[in-house]
Design an enzyme around this catalytic site. Structure first.
Site, PDB file in Angstrom:
ATOM      1  N   ASN A 216       0.842  -1.195   0.000  1.00 60.11           N
ATOM      2  CA  ASN A 216       0.000   0.000   0.000  1.00 60.11           C
ATOM      3  C   ASN A 216       0.876   1.244   0.000  1.00 60.11           C
ATOM      4  OD1 ASN A 216       0.481   0.870   2.865  1.00 60.11           O
ATOM      5  ND2 ASN A 216      -0.387  -1.165   3.255  1.00 60.11           N
ATOM      6  N   LYS A 295       8.461 -17.292 -10.447  1.00 62.71           N
ATOM      7  CA  LYS A 295       7.705 -16.210 -11.068  1.00 62.71           C
ATOM      8  C   LYS A 295       6.580 -16.796 -11.925  1.00 62.71           C
ATOM      9  CE  LYS A 295       8.083 -12.346 -14.185  1.00 62.71           C
ATOM     10  NZ  LYS A 295       8.771 -11.841 -15.347  1.00 62.71           N
ATOM     11  N   PRO A 313      -2.590 -11.563  10.936  1.00 62.05           N
ATOM     12  CA  PRO A 313      -2.824 -11.332  12.360  1.00 62.05           C
ATOM     13  C   PRO A 313      -2.891  -9.823  12.636  1.00 62.05           C
ATOM     14  CG  PRO A 313      -0.535 -11.961  11.962  1.00 62.05           C
ATOM     15  CD  PRO A 313      -1.268 -12.141  10.665  1.00 62.05           C
ATOM     16  N   ILE A 315      -1.593  -7.254  14.749  1.00 70.00           N
ATOM     17  CA  ILE A 315      -0.441  -7.171  15.654  1.00 70.00           C
ATOM     18  C   ILE A 315      -0.770  -6.313  16.872  1.00 70.00           C
ATOM     19  CG2 ILE A 315       2.002  -6.510  15.828  1.00 70.00           C
ATOM     20  CD1 ILE A 315       2.059  -6.916  12.690  1.00 70.00           C
ATOM     21  N   PHE A 333      -3.250   3.643  15.418  1.00 67.38           N
ATOM     22  CA  PHE A 333      -3.556   4.682  14.433  1.00 67.38           C
ATOM     23  C   PHE A 333      -4.740   4.220  13.598  1.00 67.38           C
ATOM     24  CE2 PHE A 333      -0.708   8.359  13.897  1.00 67.38           C
ATOM     25  CZ  PHE A 333       0.057   8.181  15.027  1.00 67.38           C
ATOM     26  N   LYS A 347     -13.061   1.711  16.874  1.00 61.76           N
ATOM     27  CA  LYS A 347     -11.835   0.927  16.630  1.00 61.76           C
ATOM     28  C   LYS A 347     -11.023   0.787  17.911  1.00 61.76           C
ATOM     29  CE  LYS A 347     -10.235   1.117  12.473  1.00 61.76           C
ATOM     30  NZ  LYS A 347      -9.637   1.673  11.256  1.00 61.76           N
TER      31      LYS A 347
END
Ligand code: CTP
Length: 405
Positions: A216, A295, A313, A315, A333, A347
């Site tokens: 990302n 590949k 998982p 963390i 965060f 959250k």
């Protein structure tokens, strides 16, 4: 990008003793001035063999002092006037001979006199050694260095690497920007002294085959800023970083990882040794169930490959589930694109953590500034738009107040 004025209102004496590294001091004075400091340069006779006072005057914007008999000092006592005005004295480069003079309390010329005459309780002495590796490792130098540290001086460096003489080893003066950051750090409140802080940062990379993967756009900037701010505040910091292009902040122990599983394997055994865990990493939510060993080729098949995915998982949640006595203070965060405060509150509860820091994602990825909302049980604190480093420092201050003594 605008320069932060982290040294605004600070007055520094920058002392140069003799060494090739004097060339780096020209850039150093520029960096200190750019960050808002006023800098009074003082040079020994030996330093003037390497760089002229003209250069240093032009870069500092002030006449350079080179003699204790300089009649420009109001009282004709330059060593008193200059040391009383200073917030700190930085000697860069500090030669082996100059360190020996400091160790003995000698005051044969203006710079050593100034160091001896400074009011020690409010004007620290920072020393950036620069010399050949044999000179640095010589027992006499090591004895002198230990003595000046015992007398209250702070060492900045030396670094390691190729030397002007062609040899390689310890003794290089730190680079100008490294010294600048060390100076800035010295002025930060030591709110995390004696604490250990663990930070995750950056994206993770989940391999599909040996050359491809899922990742990302996280730049790691916020996590690196937090690691730096925590180190500046006196903490011992471990930074577990996914693949990013960020320089490791001074004093921070960095562990590079690729995937979410790597990050989990690095974090979990260490988590209980830390007082604070700040999870800024944008951990991939899913990974391919199995990555291909070779590949994957497109020819022949005619169809696009498909991957079965499995969840990674969590963390942060895993650290938050450690037994209370072993659990660090956990900060999460949350990057939300809408309804930021409500989603962050939910959250925080879901992860079982005392503090979550919410921001508008993904528009903040890669930016140098941000605005944060710190969500805790029963209270929200807004940290208005500022550089990520300023926000990190504010957050570190806030976290420090939440730690039990
Ligand atoms: N986190 C983690 N391990 C994961 C996923 C997230 O440690 N596998 C941490 C992140 O570092 C961050 C917080 O948990 O501190 C973010 O939680 P997450 O549930 O991933 O939030 P979003 O990425 O915003 O996900 P979503 O809104 O899609 O639930």
């Amino acid at each position: 990008m605008s320069t932060s004025k982290d040294l605004e209102g600070r007055h520094l004496v920058l002392g140069l003793s003799g060494g090739i590294a004097c060339y780096k001091s020209a850039e150093l004075v520029r960096e200190l001035v750019r960050h808002g400091a006023t800098v009074q340069v003082v040079m020994t006779d030996a330093a003037q063999q390497f760089i002229t006072p003209v250069t240093m005057q032009a870069l500092s914007g002030r006449p350079v002092f080179t003699s204790q008999w300089d009649a420009r000092a109001g009282s004709n006592m330059a060593h008193i006037d200059l040391s009383r005005q200073a917030d700190a004295i930085l000697v860069a480069p500090a030669s082996a001979d100059f360190i020996a003079q400091l160790a003995q309390g000698r005051a044969g010329e203006l710079l050593s006199l100034l160091c001896l005459a400074r009011p020690r309780e409010r004007c620290p002495l920072w020393v950036a050694p620069a010399m050949n590796r044999e000179m640095w490792s010589h027992p006499a130098t090591q004895r002198n260095v230990a003595q000046i540290v015992a007398d209250g001086a702070t060492l900045m460096g030396p670094g390691n690497g190729e030397q002007a003489c062609g040899e390689v080893g310890d003794g290089r003066m730190l680079e100008a920007k490294q010294l600048r950051d060390r100076v800035i750090a010295q002025f930060q409140p030591q709110v995390l002294a004696g604490r250990r802080v663990l930070v995750t940062a950056g994206p993770t990379f989940e391999a599909l085959d040996p050359v491809r993967g899922i990742t990302n756009l996280s730049s790691g900037k916020m996590g690196f800023a937090i690691a730096r701010a925590a180190a500046e505040a006196g903490a011992q910091v471990t930074l577990v970083a996914g693949p990013v292009h960020q320089a490791t902040p001074w004093g921070v122990k960095r562990i590079d990882v690729q995937s979410a599983l790597d990050m989990q394997a690095a974090v979990m055994p260490m988590a209980r040794e830390h007082d604070v865990f700040v999870a800024t990493a944008a951990v991939a939510d899913w990974r391919p169930l199995a990555a291909a060993n070779q590949k994957i080729k497109k020819e022949g098949s005619g169809t696009a490959p498909q991957w079965a995915m499995t969840e990674n998982p969590d963390i942060l949640a895993e650290v938050a589930r450690l037994p209370q006595a072993q659990r660090p203070y956990c900060v999460g965060f949350a990057a939300e694109s809408q309804d930021v405060a409500r989603l962050a509150r939910e959250k925080r509860l879901r992860k079982g953590i005392p503090m979550i820091v919410a921001n508008h994602g993904p528009s903040t990825f890669g930016q140098d500034d941000n605005a944060l909302l710190v969500v805790e049980d029963g209270q929200d604190t807004e940290l208005p738009r500022a550089s990520k480093l300023q926000l990190a420092r504010s957050l570190v201050q806030l976290v420090a107040t939440r730690l039990k003594h």
